[in-house]
Design a protein around this motif. Structure first.
Motif, mmCIF file in Angstrom:
data_model
loop_
_atom_site.group_PDB
_atom_site.id
_atom_site.type_symbol
_atom_site.label_atom_id
_atom_site.label_comp_id
_atom_site.label_asym_id
_atom_site.label_seq_id
_atom_site.Cartn_x
_atom_site.Cartn_y
_atom_site.Cartn_z
ATOM 1 N N ASN A 928 -29.638 -40.971 26.255
ATOM 2 C CA ASN A 928 -30.068 -40.111 27.189
ATOM 3 C C ASN A 928 -31.311 -40.467 27.820
ATOM 4 O OD1 ASN A 928 -27.488 -38.992 27.020
ATOM 5 N ND2 ASN A 928 -28.171 -37.036 26.116
ATOM 6 N N VAL A 929 -32.251 -40.631 26.652
ATOM 7 C CA VAL A 929 -33.637 -40.779 26.886
ATOM 8 C C VAL A 929 -33.632 -42.333 27.571
ATOM 9 C CG1 VAL A 929 -35.883 -41.202 25.784
ATOM 10 C CG2 VAL A 929 -34.540 -39.355 24.901
ATOM 11 N N PHE A 930 -33.095 -43.013 26.989
ATOM 12 C CA PHE A 930 -33.215 -44.270 27.527
ATOM 13 C C PHE A 930 -32.796 -44.448 29.076
ATOM 14 C CE2 PHE A 930 -31.759 -48.580 28.580
ATOM 15 C CZ PHE A 930 -32.691 -49.357 28.157
ATOM 16 N N ASN A 931 -31.606 -43.734 29.212
ATOM 17 C CA ASN A 931 -31.229 -43.925 30.766
ATOM 18 C C ASN A 931 -32.246 -43.092 31.720
ATOM 19 O OD1 ASN A 931 -29.000 -45.496 30.132
ATOM 20 N ND2 ASN A 931 -27.731 -43.799 29.524
ATOM 21 N N TYR A 932 -32.495 -42.119 31.067
ATOM 22 C CA TYR A 932 -33.470 -41.097 31.803
ATOM 23 C C TYR A 932 -34.902 -41.727 32.343
ATOM 24 C CZ TYR A 932 -36.650 -37.119 33.070
ATOM 25 O OH TYR A 932 -37.339 -36.213 33.566
ATOM 26 N N LEU A 933 -35.257 -42.389 31.057
ATOM 27 C CA LEU A 933 -36.770 -43.230 31.465
ATOM 28 C C LEU A 933 -36.381 -44.451 32.584
ATOM 29 C CD1 LEU A 933 -38.408 -43.760 27.930
ATOM 30 C CD2 LEU A 933 -39.407 -42.692 29.961
ATOM 31 N N LEU A 934 -35.575 -45.284 32.201
ATOM 32 C CA LEU A 934 -35.258 -46.368 33.010
ATOM 33 C C LEU A 934 -35.109 -46.066 34.441
ATOM 34 C CD1 LEU A 934 -35.231 -49.308 32.328
ATOM 35 C CD2 LEU A 934 -35.047 -47.963 30.527
ATOM 36 N N ALA A 935 -34.183 -44.768 34.683
ATOM 37 C CA ALA A 935 -34.164 -44.123 36.091
ATOM 38 C C ALA A 935 -35.328 -44.041 36.746
ATOM 39 C CB ALA A 935 -33.280 -43.127 35.952
ATOM 40 N N PHE A 936 -36.351 -43.333 35.679
ATOM 41 C CA PHE A 936 -37.597 -42.991 36.363
ATOM 42 C C PHE A 936 -38.315 -44.311 36.783
ATOM 43 C CE2 PHE A 936 -42.177 -42.470 34.767
ATOM 44 C CZ PHE A 936 -42.502 -41.713 35.884
ATOM 45 N N LEU A 937 -38.289 -45.170 35.777
ATOM 46 C CA LEU A 937 -39.043 -46.420 36.148
ATOM 47 C C LEU A 937 -38.566 -47.130 37.413
ATOM 48 C CD1 LEU A 937 -39.696 -48.003 32.475
ATOM 49 C CD2 LEU A 937 -41.094 -46.630 33.743
ATOM 50 N N ARG A 938 -37.267 -47.120 37.473
ATOM 51 C CA ARG A 938 -36.711 -47.634 38.784
ATOM 52 C C ARG A 938 -37.152 -47.199 39.922
ATOM 53 N NH1 ARG A 938 -32.045 -48.456 35.324
ATOM 54 N NH2 ARG A 938 -31.265 -46.781 36.155
ATOM 55 N N ASN A 952 -42.014 -56.804 35.942
ATOM 56 C CA ASN A 952 -42.695 -57.715 34.700
ATOM 57 C C ASN A 952 -43.688 -56.764 34.181
ATOM 58 O OD1 ASN A 952 -41.114 -59.766 35.272
ATOM 59 N ND2 ASN A 952 -42.629 -60.753 36.599
ATOM 60 N N ILE A 953 -44.573 -56.137 35.152
ATOM 61 C CA ILE A 953 -45.728 -55.077 34.293
ATOM 62 C C ILE A 953 -44.847 -54.091 33.372
ATOM 63 C CG2 ILE A 953 -47.261 -53.324 34.829
ATOM 64 C CD1 ILE A 953 -48.045 -54.962 37.482
ATOM 65 N N LEU A 954 -43.911 -53.507 34.032
ATOM 66 C CA LEU A 954 -43.216 -52.223 33.229
ATOM 67 C C LEU A 954 -42.810 -52.655 32.541
ATOM 68 C CD1 LEU A 954 -42.166 -50.095 36.367
ATOM 69 C CD2 LEU A 954 -43.790 -49.698 34.737
ATOM 70 N N ALA A 955 -41.837 -53.869 32.348
ATOM 71 C CA ALA A 955 -41.014 -54.491 31.290
ATOM 72 C C ALA A 955 -42.055 -54.852 29.993
ATOM 73 C CB ALA A 955 -40.383 -55.874 31.577
ATOM 74 N N SER A 956 -43.152 -55.331 30.527
ATOM 75 C CA SER A 956 -44.178 -55.718 29.421
ATOM 76 C C SER A 956 -44.535 -54.403 28.616
ATOM 77 C CB SER A 956 -45.224 -56.525 29.724
ATOM 78 O OG SER A 956 -46.356 -55.914 30.674
ATOM 79 N N ILE A 957 -44.869 -53.229 29.473
ATOM 80 C CA ILE A 957 -45.551 -52.216 28.788
ATOM 81 C C ILE A 957 -44.339 -51.494 27.811
ATOM 82 C CG2 ILE A 957 -46.461 -49.878 29.351
ATOM 83 C CD1 ILE A 957 -47.617 -50.863 31.826
ATOM 84 N N PHE A 958 -43.136 -51.172 28.673
ATOM 85 C CA PHE A 958 -42.097 -50.497 27.880
ATOM 86 C C PHE A 958 -41.332 -51.298 26.875
ATOM 87 C CE2 PHE A 958 -43.469 -47.619 31.297
ATOM 88 C CZ PHE A 958 -43.345 -46.488 30.737
ATOM 89 N N GLY A 959 -41.218 -52.732 27.058
ATOM 90 C CA GLY A 959 -40.584 -53.352 26.107
ATOM 91 C C GLY A 959 -41.020 -53.098 24.681
ATOM 92 N N ASN A 989 -31.404 -54.142 37.697
ATOM 93 C CA ASN A 989 -30.028 -53.633 37.981
ATOM 94 C C ASN A 989 -29.906 -52.286 37.974
ATOM 95 O OD1 ASN A 989 -28.758 -56.621 37.690
ATOM 96 N ND2 ASN A 989 -29.610 -56.525 36.121
ATOM 97 N N SER A 990 -28.909 -51.698 38.846
ATOM 98 C CA SER A 990 -28.680 -50.244 38.762
ATOM 99 C C SER A 990 -27.641 -50.187 37.780
ATOM 100 C CB SER A 990 -28.279 -49.841 40.074
ATOM 101 O OG SER A 990 -29.115 -50.236 41.097
ATOM 102 N N PRO A 991 -27.459 -49.026 37.148
ATOM 103 C CA PRO A 991 -26.359 -49.026 36.218
ATOM 104 C C PRO A 991 -25.107 -48.715 36.777
ATOM 105 C CG PRO A 991 -27.641 -46.709 36.216
ATOM 106 C CD PRO A 991 -28.329 -48.081 37.085
#
Lengths: 991, 200
Positions: A928-938, A952-959, A989-991
């Motif tokens: 849930n947390v993962f999906n929620y966070l990724l939705a927010f980032l998108r 790229n910026i977000l992937a490097s921060i959250f990765g 990609n959208s889920p």
């Protein structure tokens, strides 16, 4: 521990081990421990030679039994011992010193321990090297011949072979030799005493002078050995005691942390534009501890520990004993009183005769029984045998004759007996005084042929009677009327060369003049001059000794301060004692018709001495001399045992007191520290002051037993060690700072704000400081599922509930839990994301600007108390909330993508379908947390024009936040890249 | 000649710091700042002569509080232990039992113990009866001394006694020391014998 004492025990007389060092003999790959002792031998004719004795040994050599002679390397002209530095190798401070030993015959390599002792050893060896001065004789190493083989071989007499060069080294077969247990046997002593002299090209054999010494019954090694054993015990005890301290020291060096190497300072949310933007954990870390100290590594090495034991035992103990002795000496008058003892002093030149008559007229007639007898003879045996072989039957004859003629009213014990060719000295005391005689030593000095031989010279016995030191000298000085200057010189030589060993081998030898009382007797051979024989005889007949005395050489020489300075002689009231026709009282009637002279004299030096009589004994007619005697009352310092004990006790007590006053001691302004309401990542500081006493001290917080650091992870003392001058003070800050690594355990109650610090003073006390406090649980550091089950703000929950929920296993969610319905995601996460979504979606450089420290604390409190509305009313930077979100993710004990899924994710980071598959296996809350966070980032990416964020910026921060390596801190670039790639897919990609 | 460690074990405030001062410096400080500084480990040196043997003693005093026990156990490597209670404190007496078990657990084997009832000068405040001390003595087989650091009662005696006990327990190692102490006397006797046999 000075291992030279052990070596010394195995050496013969005349050989002295200057210094010893324990090293490792390197032969190829073999490494063997060897004890290296530098041994000096004083030659009879002056000068000295050295050799390096190599011993195998067991453990640390303490007595002679621990060492076994392996090899001797004479320090000859071609001998070198040099330090070699191994090429290309880095020189490490504290590493062993490699030395190379070279002679013409051999080459050995040793490793010696680092330190000043080795330095000293090398210096001494360098000093011992004979140098290349052609003026000095080549060393011959005759003295080493005893060690050539285990069996004693007769020394080659005469011939050049004995003077040949010494073979480069001698290897000893087995078993050590000689034993250090007893005194030297007569046989050995005699052989050892042989000296070869080259006179006018003719090799002469002359016996040494050591027989009398050996026969005299002294046991110098016995007492030295005792001292050694005694020291050894002290050492072991001290080593044991210091072991505890040593191990503590070692422990303290173990507490280094990789964390500490992080370069950024203590401040929070510091604006550091230069810091790596892809490492958000750097934003909030600080340097917690600085325990990594290079110096610790040196200090904790084992060498240092043993050095400590060394300091504790040897030096301190030696110093202490010396101090006690000198205080006792200083206060001697407090515990002693003067008591007179009757001394009989007699001298008799027997002209090589055997005793033919009773000696009582000389030794005991008409006097009361003396307490001490000092009886000296000269010309005991004039035979060549006595001179060359140093053995004479006369010795025993005269000893018996004296023993039988001592005063019949008392029983006497022989204290000491010494003879140099014909010069013999006997010392007796009344039996009841025997117990008060101590430190008896006897020595001889030859001043005859070559200035060294025993046909002339002196012998002396020194001893302590009660508390007074006494030296009795019997000398036979040069003959012939005109030779008075030779006599003066003989006297001076005896004074300068007569040296007595002390009980404590570390003290310099005693000389004659260092005694309270000196009694000097003998055939001093001073004559009467400037008067013809007839005139002399006439004055004697008239008993005008006073007139005659004016022509006495001894009188004139003493008056000229040329000899016997400071000595006193009684008035001469008897006729000259030389020279008579043997068997009569007639003056010399031989061809030479020598003038009568007062050859035989008795002098004294010292306080409290009263001469009672000074006379010759005409009744004895065995010799061409008449015996002389003198009685003295000598005031001897006698100990009052009661007062002595009291004085000693006072001294010991005052030394103890001094020592105790020198134990460092400090006072602390505070010993109990209570930290109230410690919060996540909120620094709390309490300080206290160390006030030092009168002794300079070094303080340090040390590890408690079994612990690797002096305090818990959340605590830090600053500074944790230091040095204090007398009467100075230092402020120490105790800082508490809870970070992500400690927060979970504090929430769960597995850890508590409780600790005891041990403040250790070097060589002194330990102080215990207790730290206590309470921690306020926070959502930071709480697991995701725990937070989902907390429907209330964490601060509203009882501590017990927080504990239980924190300890709840991750996978309990599916077993139809009895707990009330959990939330889908932690409300705290929702609060932050919702806030950012509502307020900061278009914020420029979101997640890339630092927040403010104080604001973080507000945000934390809002989340923990559920005061969500405060978040909006507070005027805070959006960046602070963004950073709090990153911190929240970072402090999760189990990352959003569980550790167990980490490797799977990296593997399928290129494959979106597989990646989604992995996500679906996560525990529900994490998913849930993962999906929620990724939705927010998108969502954020949709505003990228405003907020300048891209995938790229977000992937490097959250990765690296969502995917954390279970192995811990080590970060592999590859893995990090893959983690970013993994997150990147979900951003695109959208889920 | 010999060096070893003795340990004072006690509750707080049984007057042990005073005992320590008395033992070592023969001083008594009545106005002792009791709390500050009593938490921790203190030691002092003392030298006495027992039976001709010079004995250097480190007397260690460790904090009595329970919470320090895990730390103080490392200091317990002593040859002899003074178990101290305060005759005016029943509690401190009760705790002796606890200390005995702690000692049995951590101290090395063969450690010598002695029981001390301190503050004997405060007779009017006495809470622990004379017989109670004796009783513990019997129970644990320890010597018992009633002491007063204030009046210097039995201080030296108890101290010497414990030292003797330790020396006795290590008699074997010490035999060497003893024979050397009498060496000088032996020398004189030897000479005397020689003379008797040498005379006709």
């Amino acid at each position: 521990m000075d291992q030279s004492v052990a070596i010394q025990e195995t050496l013969a007389e005349g050989e002295y081990c200057i210094i010893a060092v324990q090293g490792v003999l390197c032969e190829g790959d073999s490494r063997q421990s060897r004890l290296l002792g530098l041994v000096r031998y004083r030659l009879e004719h002056g000068g000295q030679e050295h050799a390096l004795f190599l011993y195998t040994h067991r453990r640390m050599a303490i007595t002679g039994d621990d060492v076994c002679l392996d090899q001797i390397v004479p320090v000859s002209r071609d001998f070198t011992l040099e330090e070699v530095s191994s090429d290309g190798e880095l020189y490490i401070l504290g590493s062993d010193v490699t030395v190379q030993l070279d002679t013409a015959e051999l080459s050995l390599t040793f490793q010696l321990p680092f330190g000043s002792h080795t330095r000293m050893f090398l210096q001494e060896v360098a000093r011992a090297c004979p140098g290349l001065d052609p003026a000095t004789r080549d060393p011959e190493f005759q003295w080493l011949s005893r060690y050539r083989c285990t069996e004693m071989e007769p020394l080659p007499r005469g011939g050049n072979s004995a003077l040949g060069t010494w073979p480069g080294c001698a290897r000893i077969g087995g078993g050590r030799y000689p034993s250090g247990e007893g005194r030297w046997g007569l046989e050995e002593a005699r052989l050892q005493g042989w000296a070869l002299l080259c006179v006018g090209g003719v090799v002469m054999e002359l016996p040494g002078f050591l027989l009398a010494e050996a026969a005299a019954g002294a046991d110098p090694w016995g007492s030295a050995g005792g001292a050694v054993r005694r020291r050894d015990e002290e050492l072991e005890e001290a080593a044991e005691m210091s072991a505890a301290a040593g191990s503590r020291d070692r422990d303290s060096s173990g507490g280094s942390h990789l964390d500490n190497l992080r370069p950024n300072g203590k401040g929070l949310f510091v604006d550091q534009s230069s810091r790596g933007q892809d490492k958000p954990e750097n934003l909030l870390t600080r340097q917690t501890k600085s325990k990594l100290e290079i110096t610790d590594m040196v200090r904790s090495s084992t060498i240092t520990v043993s050095d400590k034991a060394h300091i504790l035992s040897m030096q301190k103990f030696g110093l202490r004993e010396t101090l006690v002795k000198s205080y006792l000496m200083q206060k001697e008058e407090d515990y002693t009183y003067i008591q007179n003892f009757r001394f009989f002093v007699g001298t008799y030149n027997v002209n090589g005769q055997s005793p033919k008559e009773c000696l009582q007229p000389w030794l005991s007639h008409g006097i009361q029984a003396p307490d001490v007898y000092c009886v000296g003879f000269q010309e005991l045996d004039l035979s060549k045998e006595a001179f060359f072989f140093h053995d004479t039957p006369k010795e025993e004859e005269w000893f018996k004759a004296v023993s039988e003629s001592l005063h019949p009213d008392a029983k006497y014990a022989k204290v000491k007996f010494i003879r140099l060719v014909g010069i013999m000295l006997l010392l007796y005391v009344k039996q009841e005084h025997a117990a008060h005689i101590s430190e008896v030593e006897a020595e001889t000095v030859g001043t005859g042929i070559m200035g060294r031989m025993g046909n002339k010279g002196g012998v002396a016995i020194r001893f302590k009677f009660h508390n007074t030191s006494i030296c009795v000298v019997n000398s036979h000085l040069a003959a012939h009327t005109e030779e008075y200057e030779r006599r003066n010189q003989d006297y001076k030589d005896i004074c300068s060369r007569m040296q007595f060993c002390q009980v404590d081998p570390s003290l310099p030898p005693l000389t004659i003049s260092k005694h309270d009382v000196i009694l000097w007797l003998g055939d001093l051979n001073y004559r009467i001059e400037e008067l013809d024989v007839e005139k002399v005889k006439k004055l004697i007949e008239e008993k005008d000794f006073q007139t005659l005395y004016a022509y006495d050489q001894l009188k004139t020489q003493v008056a000229a301060k040329a000899v016997f300075e400071g000595f006193t002689e009684g008035e001469l009231t008897f006729q000259p004692t030389y020279k008579y026709d043997t068997g009569s009282d007639e003056w010399d009637t031989s061809e030479k018709c020598r003038a009568p002279a007062w050859c035989d004299r008795i002098l004294w030096k010292g306080k409290n001495i009263t001469q009672l009589s000074y006379q010759s004994h005409m009744a004895l007619k065995t010799s061409d001399h008449k015996p002389v005697s003198s009685e003295f009352d000598i005031g001897v310092r006698v100990k009052n045992e009661e007062l002595y004990r009291k004085t000693l006790e006072e001294i010991v007590r005052s030394l103890d007191k001094m020592e105790n006053a020198n134990i460092p001691s400090v006072s602390l302004s505070k010993l109990e520290f209570c930290f109230q309401n410690v919060k996540y990542m909120q620094l709390q500081v309490e300080s206290f002051t160390i006030h030092n006493g009168q002794v300079p001290c070094q303080f340090e917080f040390i590890n408690k037993p079994g612990e690797e650091s002096y305090c818990r992870q959340w605590l830090n003392a600053n500074p944790s060690k230091g040095f204090l001058l007398p009467d100075s003070a230092i402020e120490i800050e105790l800082e508490i700072f809870v970070t992500k690594t400690m927060a979970t355990k504090l929430n769960s109650g597995e850890d508590k704000i409780e600790d005891i610090l041990v403040l250790h003073l070097d060589r002194g006390k330990d102080y215990f400081l207790s730290v206590s406090g309470n921690y306020v649980p926070s959502c930071f550091g709480s697991p995701i599922h725990t937070l989902c089950y907390m429907r209330e703000p964490i601060s509203d929950l009882p501590l017990e509930t927080v504990r239980e929920l924190t300890l709840m296993p991750l996978w309990t969610e599916d077993d139809g839990s009895q707990l009330e319905n959990p939330m889908e995601i932690p409300k705290e996460l929702w609060m932050m994301v919702d806030y950012l979504y509502r307020n900061a979606a278009q914020e420029e450089d979101l997640f890339q600007q630092p927040g403010r420290r104080l604001e973080f604390e507000h945000i934390r409190d809002c989340l923990d108390t559920g005061m969500i509305e405060n978040l909006d009313t507070l005027c805070i930077l959006h960046h602070s909330v963004a950073e709090a979100l990153l911190l929240f993710l970072e402090s999760l004990p189990e990352p959003v993508i569980c550790y167990s899924a980490y490797h799977n994710c990296l593997e399928c980071s290129g494959n979106y379908t597989a990646s989604k598959q992995v996500i679906s296996t996560l525990p529900t809350f994490h998913k849930n947390v993962f999906n929620y966070l990724l939705a927010f980032l998108r969502q954020l990416l949709e505003n990228s024009e405003k907020n300048h964020l891209d995938e790229n910026i977000l992937a490097s921060i959250f990765g690296s936040l969502l995917l954390r390596n279970p192995a811990g801190q080590q970060k592999l670039e590859m893995a990090e890249k893959k983690a970013q790639e993994f997150i990147h897919q979900f951003l695109c990609n959208s889920p | 000649d010999v060096l070893f460690r003795l340990l004072l074990i006690r509750d707080s405030r049984v007057g042990k710091t005073c005992l320590l001062c008395r033992f070592t410096d023969n001083e008594f400080h009545s106005s002792h700042i009791s709390t500050i500084g009593s938490q921790g480990v203190d030691f002092k040196m003392n030298t006495i002569e027992v039976d001709g043997i010079k004995v250097r003693i480190q007397i260690w005093d460790t904090a009595g509080q329970e919470r320090y026990q895990t730390i103080t156990k490392q200091y317990r490597r002593a040859r002899g232990i003074f178990l101290v209670y305060d005759i005016s404190s029943e509690r401190s007496y009760q705790h002796i039992m606890k200390w005995v078990s702690v000692v049995n657990e951590y101290a090395p084997e063969g450690v010598q113990k002695i029981l001390i009832g301190n503050k004997a000068d405060e007779e009017q405040k006495r809470q622990v009866g004379r017989k109670q001390g004796q009783q513990l003595t019997k129970e644990y087989g320890m010597d018992f001394y009633k002491t007063s650091a204030c009046t210097n009662l039995n201080i030296k005696e108890s101290f010497t006694r414990l030292t003797e006990l330790v020396l006795q327990a290590h008699r074997k190692e010490l035999d060497g020391v003893r024979t050397r102490a009498s060496k000088e006397l032996a020398l004189a006797e030897l000479e005397e014998d020689e003379r008797q046999t040498g005379s006709p």
